[in-house]
Design a protein around this motif. Structure first.
Motif, short mmCIF file in Angstrom:
data_model
loop_
_atom_site.label_atom_id
_atom_site.label_comp_id
_atom_site.label_asym_id
_atom_site.label_seq_id
_atom_site.Cartn_x
_atom_site.Cartn_y
_atom_site.Cartn_z
N HIS A 172 0.64 -1.31 0.03
CA HIS A 172 0.01 0.03 0.08
C HIS A 172 0.91 1.35 -0.29
N LYS A 173 1.77 1.49 0.75
CA LYS A 173 2.67 2.60 1.05
C LYS A 173 3.52 2.81 -0.40
N HIS A 174 3.75 1.61 -1.07
CA HIS A 174 4.73 1.80 -2.23
C HIS A 174 4.04 1.95 -3.43
N ARG A 175 2.60 1.77 -3.24
CA ARG A 175 1.67 1.56 -4.34
C ARG A 175 1.90 2.60 -5.74
N ASP A 176 2.16 3.99 -5.49
CA ASP A 176 2.25 4.56 -6.78
C ASP A 176 3.89 4.59 -7.26
N GLN A 177 4.64 3.76 -6.51
CA GLN A 177 6.32 4.18 -6.94
C GLN A 177 6.85 2.96 -7.68
N VAL A 219 14.64 -1.77 13.90
CA VAL A 219 15.32 -2.30 12.47
C VAL A 219 15.24 -1.41 11.28
N VAL A 220 14.00 -1.34 11.03
CA VAL A 220 13.69 -0.33 9.80
C VAL A 220 14.36 0.89 10.13
N MET A 221 14.15 1.45 11.27
CA MET A 221 15.01 3.06 11.70
C MET A 221 16.46 2.88 11.44
N GLU A 222 16.96 1.72 11.86
CA GLU A 222 18.74 1.56 11.39
C GLU A 222 19.01 1.56 10.02
N VAL A 223 18.06 1.19 9.14
CA VAL A 223 18.50 0.97 7.93
C VAL A 223 17.93 2.17 7.01
N THR A 224 17.54 3.31 7.58
CA THR A 224 16.93 4.38 6.90
C THR A 224 18.00 5.50 6.94
N ASP A 225 18.19 6.13 5.70
CA ASP A 225 19.17 7.18 5.40
C ASP A 225 18.23 8.42 5.80
N ASP A 226 19.02 9.55 6.34
CA ASP A 226 18.56 10.70 6.64
C ASP A 226 18.42 11.62 5.52
N LYS A 227 17.18 11.88 4.54
CA LYS A 227 17.14 12.42 3.42
C LYS A 227 17.41 13.96 3.39
N SER A 228 17.46 14.51 4.34
CA SER A 228 17.68 15.97 4.89
C SER A 228 19.20 16.02 4.47
N LEU A 229 20.06 15.44 4.41
CA LEU A 229 21.45 15.37 4.20
C LEU A 229 21.88 15.32 2.85
N GLU A 230 22.92 16.06 2.28
CA GLU A 230 23.44 15.80 0.92
C GLU A 230 23.47 14.33 0.67
N LYS A 231 23.28 13.89 -0.66
CA LYS A 231 23.65 12.58 -1.22
C LYS A 231 25.03 12.00 -0.77
N ALA A 232 26.15 12.84 -0.92
CA ALA A 232 27.35 12.32 -0.85
C ALA A 232 27.66 12.14 0.72
N GLU A 233 27.16 12.85 1.62
CA GLU A 233 27.14 12.89 3.08
C GLU A 233 26.32 11.59 3.52
N ARG A 234 25.17 11.25 2.76
CA ARG A 234 24.22 10.13 3.28
C ARG A 234 25.19 8.86 2.91
N ASP A 282 11.56 6.15 1.51
CA ASP A 282 10.84 6.53 0.41
C ASP A 282 9.27 6.73 0.40
N THR A 283 8.52 6.78 1.63
CA THR A 283 7.37 7.13 1.54
C THR A 283 7.05 7.90 2.53
N LYS A 284 5.78 8.22 2.91
CA LYS A 284 5.42 9.09 4.26
C LYS A 284 5.40 8.37 5.46
N THR A 285 5.44 7.18 5.53
CA THR A 285 5.39 6.35 6.61
C THR A 285 6.34 6.73 7.67
N THR A 286 5.79 6.83 8.95
CA THR A 286 6.71 7.26 10.11
C THR A 286 7.18 6.09 10.88
#
Ligand code: NDP
Ligand code: ZN
Length: 177
Positions: free
Chosen positions: A18-23, A86-101, A67-71
């Motif tokens: 459901h969360k990824h339905r439009d991706q 575990v999901v949080m541990e593998v989640t990148d902080d998208k507010s950072l620059e790509k190279a930094e991420r 990649d979705t609005k899920t919190t």
């Protein structure tokens, strides 16, 4: 007991679908996004011999926060703290620059929990296989190679987690060219 685990797995599949339905993935056919989280769970159980339902559910949900609005709170209330963490541990902080991420992902993976390391292994195996068979249509050879090399840096930091998955990663990496 096993019904409860099956129910939680199917709930995770339905939730992620459901969360990824439009991706879509970035390959030329724009494959349904959900194929990717399913591929991770399949790699974990079939190639890694992983039967831990927390890991399998976290794999299915691994891109929902990024990649979705899920919190985090939403994952916690649906699936509990262990899976949400575990999901949080593998989640990148998208507010950072790509190279930094990308740099941070190498550092974070090395310090992650064993469960998060398993999800990382499956994610990088799946992405290298996709890059070899169904790459993003607009990626140059150089960009593809850069991705292979970065993925190897991430995985070199998690070695000692699951020998079969590490061997599967090395086999996928051999397609770098
Ligand atoms: P992206 O992070 O933009 O894309 C890679 C991610 O896309 C994967 O990690 C995967 O993430 C997802 N994905 C979706 N579909 C596919 C698919 N079919 N095959 C593989 N992965 C897929 O790209 P980069 O990792 O390259 O990050 C950008 C970096 O690239 C920047 O640091 C920039 O400097 C550099 N860059 C380099 C260029 C070059 O020519 N060398 C050109 C442009 C940028 P997930 O598992 O989360 O879905
Ligand atoms: Zn992923």
């Amino acid at each position: 007991h096993s019904f409860g685990e099956a129910r939680r797995l199917i709930h995770a599949l339905a939730f992620a679908a459901h969360k990824h339905r439009d991706q879509r993935r970035k390959d030329k056919d724009a494959s349904p996004y959900i194929n990717h989280p399913i591929a991770l769970a399949h790699i974990l159980i079939s190639e890694g011999g992983v039967s831990d339902a927390v890991v399998l559910c976290a794999a299915i949900l691994h891109d929902t926060i990024e990649d979705t609005k899920t919190t985090y709170a939403e994952l916690k209330s649906n699936f509990g703290t262990e899976i949400a963490d575990v999901v949080m541990e593998v989640t990148d902080d998208k507010s950072l620059e790509k190279a930094e991420r990308k740099k941070l992902q190498i550092a974070h993976a090395a310090k992650a929990s064993p469960r998060a390391k398993l999800v990382k292994l499956a994610d990088k195996i799946a992405n290298l296989r996709d890059l070899a068979s169904t790459p993003p249509h607009d990626w140059s050879i150089e960009r593809r190679r850069d991705y292979f090399d970065w993925a190897k840096q991430v995985i070199d930091g998690v070695r000692g987690t699951n020998p079969q998955l590490e061997a599967a990663f090395d086999k996928a990496y051999a397609a770098r060219g």
